[in-house]
Scaffold this motif. Sequence first.
Motif, PDB file in Angstrom:
ATOM      1  N   ASP A 174       0.843  -1.196   0.000  1.00  0.00           N
ATOM      2  CA  ASP A 174       0.000   0.000   0.000  1.00  0.00           C
ATOM      3  C   ASP A 174       0.882   1.251   0.000  1.00  0.00           C
ATOM      4  O   ASP A 174       2.113   1.159  -0.140  1.00  0.00           O
ATOM      5  CB  ASP A 174      -0.966  -0.023   1.180  1.00  0.00           C
ATOM      6  N   LYS A 175       0.280   2.404   0.213  1.00  0.00           N
ATOM      7  CA  LYS A 175       1.026   3.657   0.143  1.00  0.00           C
ATOM      8  C   LYS A 175       2.054   3.786   1.254  1.00  0.00           C
ATOM      9  O   LYS A 175       2.997   4.576   1.146  1.00  0.00           O
ATOM     10  CB  LYS A 175       0.063   4.836   0.175  1.00  0.00           C
ATOM     11  N   SER A 176       1.871   3.009   2.338  1.00  0.00           N
ATOM     12  CA  SER A 176       2.833   3.020   3.433  1.00  0.00           C
ATOM     13  C   SER A 176       3.823   1.872   3.324  1.00  0.00           C
ATOM     14  O   SER A 176       4.533   1.570   4.285  1.00  0.00           O
ATOM     15  CB  SER A 176       2.081   2.942   4.778  1.00  0.00           C
TER      16      SER A 176
ATOM     17  N   ARG B   8       3.249  -1.245   3.203  1.00  0.00           N
ATOM     18  CA  ARG B   8       2.864  -2.453   3.919  1.00  0.00           C
ATOM     19  C   ARG B   8       2.283  -3.451   2.934  1.00  0.00           C
ATOM     20  O   ARG B   8       1.457  -3.089   2.081  1.00  0.00           O
ATOM     21  CB  ARG B   8       1.836  -2.128   5.013  1.00  0.00           C
TER      22      ARG B   8
ATOM     23  N   GLN C 218      11.577   0.674  14.715  1.00  0.00           N
ATOM     24  CA  GLN C 218      10.412  -0.179  14.898  1.00  0.00           C
ATOM     25  C   GLN C 218      10.136  -0.435  16.378  1.00  0.00           C
ATOM     26  O   GLN C 218       8.988  -0.664  16.785  1.00  0.00           O
ATOM     27  CB  GLN C 218      10.605  -1.513  14.165  1.00  0.00           C
TER      28      GLN C 218
END
Length: 693
Positions: free
Chosen positions: A344-346, A348, A658
């Motif tokens: 996706d855009k992130s 992920r 993280q």
Amino acid sequence: MQHRIRKHPILPIPDKVEMVSFTCNGKSYQGVKGEPVASALIANGFHVLSRHPKDHAAKGIYCANGQCSHCTVIINGKPQKSCVTPLEENMSVRLLDDLPEIPNDTMAYHGTLQKEYTCDVLVIGGGPSGLTGALECAEMGYSVLIAEDKTRLGGKLLLQTHKFFGSVEDCYAGTRGIDIARILSEKVQNHPNIKILLNSPIVAIYEDGYAGVFAENKHYGRIAFRGLMISAGARERSLVFPGNDLPGVYGAGAFQTLVNRDLVLASKRIFIVGSGNVGLIAAYHALQAGIEVAGICDILPEVTGYKVHADKIRRMGVPIWLNHTILSAEGKDVLENITIAQVDKSFRPLLDTGKTFQVDTLLIAAGLTSIDEYYDVAERYGFPAVKAGDAGEIAEASSAMFGGRLAARELSRQMGKEMPVQEEWYRKAELLKSKPGKIWNHQKIQLKATFQPVIRCSQEIPCNPCVTSCPVNAIRLNPRRHDLMDIPEYIGGCTGCGKCVSICPGLAIVLVRKISEKQAEVVLPFEFIPDFSEGSHIPLMDMDSQDVGDGEVQRIRYDKKTKTYLIHVVVPLERALTVAGIRVQNPEVTKYLPNPAPEYFPENALVCQCERVTAGELIQFIREHQVRDMNHLKVLRAGMGACGGKNCTVHYPALFKQAGVDPLDVVPVKYRPLSVELPLKSIVNEEDPHEKI
């Protein structure tokens, strides 16, 4: 049966090689004398070279460059890295199962004879920037010593069978890397101010102005120097995903080493992570070696390498999956499948978009890390020192060659001899390392009865071989920017000689002419051994890698200088201006399995492969113990393996992030004083009067 490359469109295949016998686990095999033991093992079908003592996991070759320990085996009773140990007659090889045994040796050791060397400039690494930098220093009157840890000079040039981009005048554009390596090596070897140590890694830089060298991989020596040029190149970045340690998962450079240097048929079908020039070129090298390429993926929305590279790879029949990342590699002991998924855009992964491919090799081409540790040491001790090539900035080899000359001038300035540098040099250096620029529309061509070039090089990149090769000046760089990044265009007067077609590194030029009201003739570049003949019908592709039907082969020419075939095909007139290349791979190769296996457990993925420490273990440790010093991760033995933390520590900042910790607030890793392993006996100071070198 030996898995070796028997024919190649570019690389010469020796008629006769000296074969030697060796044993592996007690059975007899044959290999090429002097080739790395690892290459001989892979050629004989061995891919699992060792098993880890922690969990008995299979390990195989990874870097093929002596930068890790994955390929360690027992050679003549002693553990050695098989990727840098040359094969000899009657060698006894035993695959390493868990920890090696301590040799039963009770003989007293009396030391070794240590050699002394002196030079003005020590060049660490004999790759493209090291060779040009050494030549520049030598021309300025300095005595130069090149310390190279391989058997030959040239670095990554020795692995490059493709033609180079850049400037013909400044960095041999249009010439293949293997040929550039030969040209530069001959110049260096013939220069009276340059001495060369092969098979001789620099192991340390000391405060008293000496460098430690493991000469010929046998004897420790000291080199007294006045200035240092660090041109050791770069190491490939690993990625953290489940299965990243399986035999069959390794860097693109290791693959090119096996295939293009050692002529070992290391794979049957590969997949590549990374669409930069390294990944794109690796795909092309695989196809030339007769290896299938299932595809390339990149987490970014656009290809990061040159568009002409990507275009020609797609035309060969290799798909590029953008906005996709690697989820996992699967297999029992060796790689069998890999799974990718859209992000996706992130960034992920979207697990329901998983695609699983059956492959035996996964190449990681996701970036490089500069090998510049010695520069930091030299700076700390106050020595004159410069970085050149990838050790200073990751860029193309064409940039490295020119950059080596500039680095030499800067080193001379630091050593007290100011040498003038033209302003034009700095401009050229910046251009040669430029990232791809703007994409322009293709030049429109009106078909005629005489040949004219159709140029599909539409992205701004530093390159001019088509312009300089044309004997009638029919091609120029369109003066939009007024520099090397301008796009080539046809301005008239083509004689149909085909030199622009055969020299173009991106295979982005074809010749076209109208031969009747229904047909046209197209001349296409082809860097494979033709498996067709005149009269055959071959599959053709357009610029967007779409099938445009077959063409009838009318003539096959071969340009010896560029080692490129020129294939004349007859096509329907209406398709003449769309034909851009010849498909070389069956589309069935690139299909993924109907039932994907998109398991995604990133915290179970290994970060430190030497000690088998996972991302989850490290993140949990950082959180629980509020770690603010990267060196504290050694409690879990992360970074304590034989690679010296070279491969895992580059991931530490992301792990801290993280875990909720800003990497800028964390004490960085301290590296070991010796960067290369060497036998303890070699640095014993006591001399043995009976030993001879």
